[in-house]
Structure formats: C-alpha cells, structure tokens
Design an enzyme around this catalytic site. Structure first.
Site, mmCIF file in Angstrom:
data_model
loop_
_atom_site.group_PDB
_atom_site.id
_atom_site.type_symbol
_atom_site.label_atom_id
_atom_site.label_comp_id
_atom_site.label_asym_id
_atom_site.label_seq_id
_atom_site.Cartn_x
_atom_site.Cartn_y
_atom_site.Cartn_z
ATOM 1 N N ASP A 1 0.844 -1.187 0.000
ATOM 2 C CA ASP A 1 0.000 0.000 0.000
ATOM 3 C C ASP A 1 0.889 1.250 0.000
ATOM 4 O O ASP A 1 1.820 1.364 0.795
ATOM 5 C CB ASP A 1 -0.887 -0.020 1.254
ATOM 6 C CG ASP A 1 -1.900 1.107 1.294
ATOM 7 O OD1 ASP A 1 -2.305 1.581 0.212
ATOM 8 O OD2 ASP A 1 -2.299 1.505 2.405
ATOM 9 N N HIS A 2 0.604 2.177 -0.892
ATOM 10 C CA HIS A 2 1.317 3.457 -0.956
ATOM 11 C C HIS A 2 2.835 3.294 -0.985
ATOM 12 O O HIS A 2 3.555 3.853 -0.150
ATOM 13 C CB HIS A 2 0.909 4.369 0.205
ATOM 14 C CG HIS A 2 -0.467 4.920 0.062
ATOM 15 N ND1 HIS A 2 -0.804 5.824 -0.923
ATOM 16 C CD2 HIS A 2 -1.600 4.674 0.764
ATOM 17 C CE1 HIS A 2 -2.089 6.129 -0.812
ATOM 18 N NE2 HIS A 2 -2.599 5.430 0.197
ATOM 19 N N ASP B 1 2.822 4.933 -5.665
ATOM 20 C CA ASP B 1 2.105 6.181 -5.413
ATOM 21 C C ASP B 1 3.051 7.358 -5.610
ATOM 22 O O ASP B 1 3.752 7.778 -4.689
ATOM 23 C CB ASP B 1 1.522 6.189 -4.005
ATOM 24 C CG ASP B 1 0.828 7.507 -3.670
ATOM 25 O OD1 ASP B 1 0.672 8.333 -4.583
ATOM 26 O OD2 ASP B 1 0.461 7.701 -2.501
ATOM 27 N N GLU C 1 -1.697 5.746 -8.739
ATOM 28 C CA GLU C 1 -2.609 6.773 -8.219
ATOM 29 C C GLU C 1 -2.523 8.041 -9.055
ATOM 30 O O GLU C 1 -1.429 8.517 -9.373
ATOM 31 C CB GLU C 1 -2.273 7.094 -6.762
ATOM 32 C CG GLU C 1 -3.229 8.099 -6.136
ATOM 33 C CD GLU C 1 -3.028 8.256 -4.632
ATOM 34 O OE1 GLU C 1 -3.188 9.387 -4.120
ATOM 35 O OE2 GLU C 1 -2.711 7.241 -3.965
ATOM 36 N N HIS D 1 -7.936 9.943 3.646
ATOM 37 C CA HIS D 1 -7.370 8.959 4.571
ATOM 38 C C HIS D 1 -7.778 9.269 6.007
ATOM 39 O O HIS D 1 -7.911 10.431 6.397
ATOM 40 C CB HIS D 1 -5.839 8.961 4.485
ATOM 41 C CG HIS D 1 -5.310 8.312 3.257
ATOM 42 N ND1 HIS D 1 -4.479 8.940 2.373
ATOM 43 C CD2 HIS D 1 -5.503 7.066 2.749
ATOM 44 C CE1 HIS D 1 -4.169 8.126 1.378
ATOM 45 N NE2 HIS D 1 -4.784 6.980 1.591
ATOM 46 N N HIS E 1 -9.424 4.886 -1.689
ATOM 47 C CA HIS E 1 -8.774 4.839 -0.379
ATOM 48 C C HIS E 1 -9.637 5.604 0.626
ATOM 49 O O HIS E 1 -10.518 6.363 0.254
ATOM 50 C CB HIS E 1 -7.387 5.471 -0.462
ATOM 51 C CG HIS E 1 -6.396 4.659 -1.238
ATOM 52 N ND1 HIS E 1 -5.189 4.253 -0.717
ATOM 53 C CD2 HIS E 1 -6.434 4.176 -2.508
ATOM 54 C CE1 HIS E 1 -4.528 3.555 -1.627
ATOM 55 N NE2 HIS E 1 -5.273 3.497 -2.726
#
Length: 279
Positions: free
Chosen positions: A82-83, A104, A133, A177, A204
């Site tokens: 993730d990210h 990202d 993204e 987020h 997200h």
C-alpha cells in the site's frame, strides 16, 4: 490457500460483481482478525501494508505472517503493498514475494508521476497486479499525510492509464485517509473518471466514508476499497478499555484475543457494507 495475485482477486470480484476490501495489517492480531472475517464472508480480499508500518517488522515478516494465517483459508487473498512512495519500496515488496503492488507518485507533477509509475510497471511482473494513483488523496494515515492534495482530473485519466498500463487506478474524488467529518464521494466526478478509465478504480479512505456511499461504489467500477483506521482504532480501543477497567491488567493473551474479535467484526461489517448482496 496460498496467496494469489492481485489480478486473481480483481478478476473474480469483477466476475461476481463484488468489491474487494483491502485491509491494512501491522501485527499478528490484526492479521488474525482480518483472516477470521474473510473466512466468514468468503469475498476475495486484499491484505496490505504500507512502508510506514513495515518499519516495525520488515516485508518478509509480513509475508510469512499473512501466508501462514491463510494456509487453512479457501478464499483468494492477495498481499498488497500500500502506498509505495518510491521504487525501492516496490523492489523490497517484490523481493518479499508480495503479490500486488501500489506505486504512489501522485504528489509529483503529472509527467513525473507517469514516469515513475511506468518504471514500477516494468518492475512488476505481468502476473501480478499494479495499482497507480492519479490525484493525491488527502488526510493522514499513521500521522503521515501528503504535502499536496488534489482531485483526480478526468481529462488526464485516459492518457495516464495508457502510458502506465496499471491494473487498477487509485483516485481522489472526495475520499480522505483516516477519519474526516468532511469526507464524501463526489459521485459525479467518480462517474467521469470511471468513464475515462480502461481499468477498474480504487478508493482509499474507506474508514471515513458513510455506509450508504460505500455500498454504491460497485456501480462505478470500483474494485478495491482500502480500510485501515477502523482496524487500528478497534485494536487500540480494546487495549485502552481493558486498561481503564483494570490498570493492573496483566493478561496480554486475553486482551489480544478480544482485539482479534473486535478487528474481525469491523472487517466483516466493511466487507458486507461494500457488498450488500453478500448473504
């Protein structure tokens, strides 16, 4: 079941009209709670970790922990980065046998985002899923937030997807987020992005969005929704409530078991909210 490619998760979800939850883990209790919920609802799922959380244990430990917990599970699950904010994170996750990757570079200027994301595509085997993204999602996760926030520009979507060739596109359409009282999906914007994108979308910030919005996302070719803060809050709340009830509490296993149950309940609710048709 062994871990599967993120491609398998999004393919099965697409065929069944489902949205995959993507749940962030950090430790054993969180992982156990996520897997317990997956076993209940039988919806293909992503378990994921961000580099900010890998600092606690390392990528290989996360892989081993998740893979072991899934040995007796018959639901397709992918282990997702993730990210990944840089190419080193991508390389480290791939070296640890992660089966799905996010690059990202959304805070970079558009051309630089395309360049970095395209390199990540080259690093990621075609048999694994790549998420990129476009538009920088606001809010904070683990006290980390973007320096630049921007919504996804529908006019850039077609070109970006063609240049990068991701399997999923993370978008900024009002989602934030963490927890935010102002988080709300702009469904008109999401529809424009959907119509411009040749690949399914990712939202997200699932912890902060109302249930009635989460339950609509399948209509907009959203295949993956990230949830992290809800799980972390469930664990921290469980330990906090136990301490408040008894400051001399020493039964770590009892409180940890309660935390697993609390996390599993949160994950199950989120999966069912995303997929109202699931019995």
């Amino acid at each position: 079941m062994p871990l599967v490619s993120g491609l398998d998760v999004i393919t099965e979800c697409g065929e069944r009209g489902l949205v995959a939850g993507a749940f962030n883990t950090t430790n054993l209790e969180t992982t156990m709670g996520i897997v317990a919920a997956i076993d209940r609802v039988k919806v293909p799922t992503f378990i994921q970790v961000a580099p900010t959380n890998v600092a606690l244990s390392g990528y290989a430990y996360i892989y081993d922990m998740v893979a072991r917990r899934l040995e007796d599970t018959d639901v397709p699950v992918a282990l997702h980065l993730d990210h990944g904010k840089n190419l080193q994170a991508v390389e480290d996750a791939l070296a640890a046998d992660f089966t799905s990757i996010m690059i990202d570079a959304s805070e970079e200027p558009y051309d630089e985002n395309v360049r970095i994301s395209a390199i990540a595509r080259g690093l990621t085997p075609a048999t694994l899923a790549l998420e990129a993204e476009l538009g920088s999602i606001g809010g904070k996760e683990d006290d980390h937030g973007p320096e630049i926030e921007s919504t996804t520009n529908p006019a850039q979507v077609e070109d970006f997807v063609r240049a990068v060739n991701p399997d999923m596109l993370a978008v900024s359409v009002g989602n934030v987020h963490g927890y935010s009282p102002t988080a709300a999906i702009d469904f008109d914007l999401l529809a424009q992005v959907r119509d411009a994108s040749a690949v399914p979308l990712v939202v997200h910030g699932g912890s902060g969005l109302p249930a009635e919005q989460l339950s609509r996302l399948a209509e907009f070719n959203v295949v993956k929704v990230n949830v992290a803060s809800d799980l972390r809050n469930a664990m921290i709340r469980t330990f906090g409530e136990s301490f408040n009830a008894n400051p001399n509490e020493v039964s770590l296993i009892r409180v940890s078991t309660e935390a697993v149950t609390a996390i599993a309940d949160v994950v199950e609710r989120r999966i069912r909210t995303l997929n109202p048709s699931v019995a």
